[in-house]
Design an enzyme around this catalytic site. Structure first.
Site, mmCIF file in Angstrom:
data_model
loop_
_atom_site.group_PDB
_atom_site.id
_atom_site.type_symbol
_atom_site.label_atom_id
_atom_site.label_comp_id
_atom_site.label_asym_id
_atom_site.label_seq_id
_atom_site.Cartn_x
_atom_site.Cartn_y
_atom_site.Cartn_z
ATOM 1 C CG HIS A 152 3.557 -0.997 -2.513
ATOM 2 N ND1 HIS A 152 3.626 -2.063 -3.367
ATOM 3 C CD2 HIS A 152 4.297 -1.337 -1.444
ATOM 4 C CE1 HIS A 152 4.362 -3.010 -2.830
ATOM 5 N NE2 HIS A 152 4.793 -2.608 -1.664
HETATM 6 C C1 UD1 Z 1 5.166 -2.538 3.710
HETATM 7 C C2 UD1 Z 1 6.519 -3.222 3.557
HETATM 8 C C3 UD1 Z 1 6.752 -3.593 2.094
HETATM 9 C C4 UD1 Z 1 5.581 -4.392 1.543
HETATM 10 C C5 UD1 Z 1 4.291 -3.621 1.789
HETATM 11 C C6 UD1 Z 1 3.092 -4.390 1.307
HETATM 12 C C7 UD1 Z 1 8.284 -2.457 5.105
HETATM 13 C C8 UD1 Z 1 9.529 -1.663 5.197
HETATM 14 N N1 UD1 Z 1 7.596 -2.336 3.924
HETATM 15 O O1 UD1 Z 1 5.231 -1.321 2.964
HETATM 16 O O2 UD1 Z 1 7.912 -4.372 1.998
HETATM 17 O O3 UD1 Z 1 5.779 -4.599 0.163
HETATM 18 O O4 UD1 Z 1 4.169 -3.392 3.195
HETATM 19 O O5 UD1 Z 1 1.937 -3.655 1.467
HETATM 20 O O6 UD1 Z 1 7.942 -3.174 6.016
HETATM 21 N N2 UD1 Z 1 -1.197 2.386 5.653
HETATM 22 C C9 UD1 Z 1 -2.538 2.443 5.815
HETATM 23 N N3 UD1 Z 1 -3.172 1.319 6.272
HETATM 24 C C10 UD1 Z 1 -2.516 0.186 6.587
HETATM 25 C C11 UD1 Z 1 -1.135 0.154 6.432
HETATM 26 C C12 UD1 Z 1 -0.479 1.259 5.958
HETATM 27 O O7 UD1 Z 1 -3.182 3.449 5.542
HETATM 28 O O8 UD1 Z 1 -3.170 -0.797 7.006
HETATM 29 C C13 UD1 Z 1 -0.501 3.587 5.099
HETATM 30 C C14 UD1 Z 1 0.044 4.514 6.137
HETATM 31 O O9 UD1 Z 1 -0.081 5.801 5.652
HETATM 32 C C15 UD1 Z 1 1.504 4.150 6.195
HETATM 33 C C16 UD1 Z 1 1.794 3.751 4.760
HETATM 34 O O10 UD1 Z 1 0.582 3.145 4.304
HETATM 35 O O11 UD1 Z 1 2.292 5.197 6.642
HETATM 36 C C17 UD1 Z 1 2.925 2.788 4.603
HETATM 37 O O12 UD1 Z 1 2.758 1.631 5.436
HETATM 38 P P1 UD1 Z 1 4.045 0.796 5.936
HETATM 39 O O13 UD1 Z 1 3.608 -0.420 6.655
HETATM 40 O O14 UD1 Z 1 4.994 1.716 6.637
HETATM 41 O O15 UD1 Z 1 4.766 0.416 4.589
HETATM 42 P P2 UD1 Z 1 4.184 -0.155 3.218
HETATM 43 O O16 UD1 Z 1 4.398 0.865 2.168
HETATM 44 O O17 UD1 Z 1 2.815 -0.717 3.381
#
Ligand code: UD1
Length: 361
Positions: A206
């Site tokens: 991811h």
């Molecule tokens: C975040 C953390 C990363 C961790 C990861 C674990 C930061 C900078 N990154 O990355 O260190 O390894 O979490 O999962 O804090 N989304 C959903 N549902 C959710 C959450 C996210 O659909 O419940 C999607 C959204 O499109 C979002 C994308 O995932 O834009 C990324 O989510 P985000 O929390 O920004 O970063 P992660 O890639 O999850």
């Protein structure tokens, strides 16, 4: 008077870290605890399932920030969390790991003069292109008490000029949770996905560096399809990765590579425990596989968890897919290193943190 400790979590890897600390502190009558969820992760399978399986209490407060750019997400957490801190005036705030929620909450506390502790301090990948590295560096500079999971963390903090009196080597809290829940991770899950123990590989990817660039993602997925001809692969897909694959219209032609929805903690642990090998870019999974003695191939050029390489079962393969295939073959040929468990990854890190928090704060 009761001491008030406020914990801040937001994203999936935070939940298994807060659980053991909260649990041990619950036994202390002199302590009142508040659990704040920033809402960085909000899908049921990215958040609720972990609260249930880890026996975490419902968050007292959910800031509901959701997904956005880094600046917007971090700023929204700060705006909303500042109100909570001003109202509650906790004696100590604990933040976990290296996600945006971690640095946002720490910064709010530092500005308000509220003592803040960082659980999982000192880890460094030395790669500032990783958002988490920025979060780690900044958080450690502004926190008052730093709990490290491994001695490299102490060395990094000393080099950055952090006062040694603030640093405590306590071990790995994530492993506390793993040890507690391992007996519940049976091989039922492997049967559910039609694979046999030791006869499949488990994949998670991811990181933006692997999944946000369509050419890279395509190369990785094509390689996984090839590996699956030798060893069936199960790939629970993070929402970020799923979105990217949909945008590219990527089609899987080898059914031995199974894409799954994100799994709960116990089922994923069962799949790790029974896997022949794991391919990942996660930080926590490098640690969990090391504890479990399962070969782990990490699709990154660096790691903030070097002990998983020097002591554990991890190998960095970078983004070199030929190397990935070679290492898979070495594992299947029985030529891979054994590894052992790093010091203080013993299931008692939460107790050590609680002792320091109650005796020194
Ligand atoms: C975040 C953390 C990363 C961790 C990861 C674990 C930061 C900078 N990154 O990355 O260190 O390894 O979490 O999962 O804090 N989304 C959903 N549902 C959710 C959450 C996210 O659909 O419940 C999607 C959204 O499109 C979002 C994308 O995932 O834009 C990324 O989510 P985000 O929390 O920004 O970063 P992660 O890639 O999850």
């Amino acid at each position: 008077m009761n001491k008030h400790i406020l914990h801040v979590v937001g994203a999936r890897p935070n939940f298994m870290k807060v659980a053991p600390v909260l649990r041990v502190l619950q036994e202390d009558d002199g302590i009142r605890q508040t659990l704040v969820h920033t809402g960085q992760h909000y899908d049921a399978n990215m958040s609720d399932v972990f609260f249930r399986e880890l026996d975490l209490p419902e968050p007292d407060i959910n800031l509901g920030v959701g997904s956005a750019s880094h600046a917007v997400q971090t700023a929204s957490i700060m705006l909303r969390f500042e109100k909570v801190v001003l109202e509650d005036r906790p004696d100590l705030v604990l933040v976990y790991g290296d996600v945006n929620s971690t640095v946002a909450a720490a910064l709010v506390c530092a500005k308000l003069g509220i003592p803040v502790g960082h659980v999982e301090a000192g880890l460094r990948s030395f790669d500032r292109a990783m958002p988490e590295e920025i979060n780690r560096l900044l958080t450690d500079q502004i926190t008052d008490i730093l709990f490290t999971p491994s001695v490299d963390g102490n060395e990094n903090l000393a080099r950055e000029g952090i006062d040694s009196g603030k640093i405590h080597f306590v071990g790995n809290v994530m492993i506390d949770t793993l040890i507690r829940l391992l007996p519940r991770a049976t091989d039922v899950s492997t049967r559910r996905f039609g694979v046999l123990p030791q006869q499949y590989g488990l994949v998670t990817l991811h990181r933006p560096s692997n999944v946000d660039d369509p050419v890279m993602l395509q190369t990785i997925m094509d390689t996984l399809q090839k590996i699956a001809t030798q060893l069936p692969l199960l790939f629970p897909i993070h929402p970020r990765t799923r979105k990217r694959l949909q945008e590219m219209g990527y089609q899987i032609t080898n059914s031995a590579l199974q894409l799954l929805e994100p799994l709960g903690y116990i089922e994923f642990l069962a799949l790790q425990k029974n896997a022949r090998l794991v391919i990942t870019d996660s930080g926590g999974i490098q640690e969990e596989t090391s504890y479990l003695g399962i070969p782990c191939l990490t699709v990154r050029n660096n790691t903030e968890r070097p002990v998983t390489i020097t002591v554990g079962t991890n190998t960095l393969v970078g983004q070199d897919m030929e190397r990935l295939k070679r290492e898979v073959n070495r594992i299947l040929g029985g030529l891979y290193k054994e590894g052992s468990i790093p010091p203080l990854w013993d299931g008692h890190a939460g107790e050590r943190i609680a002792r320091i928090v109650t005796q020194q704060w």
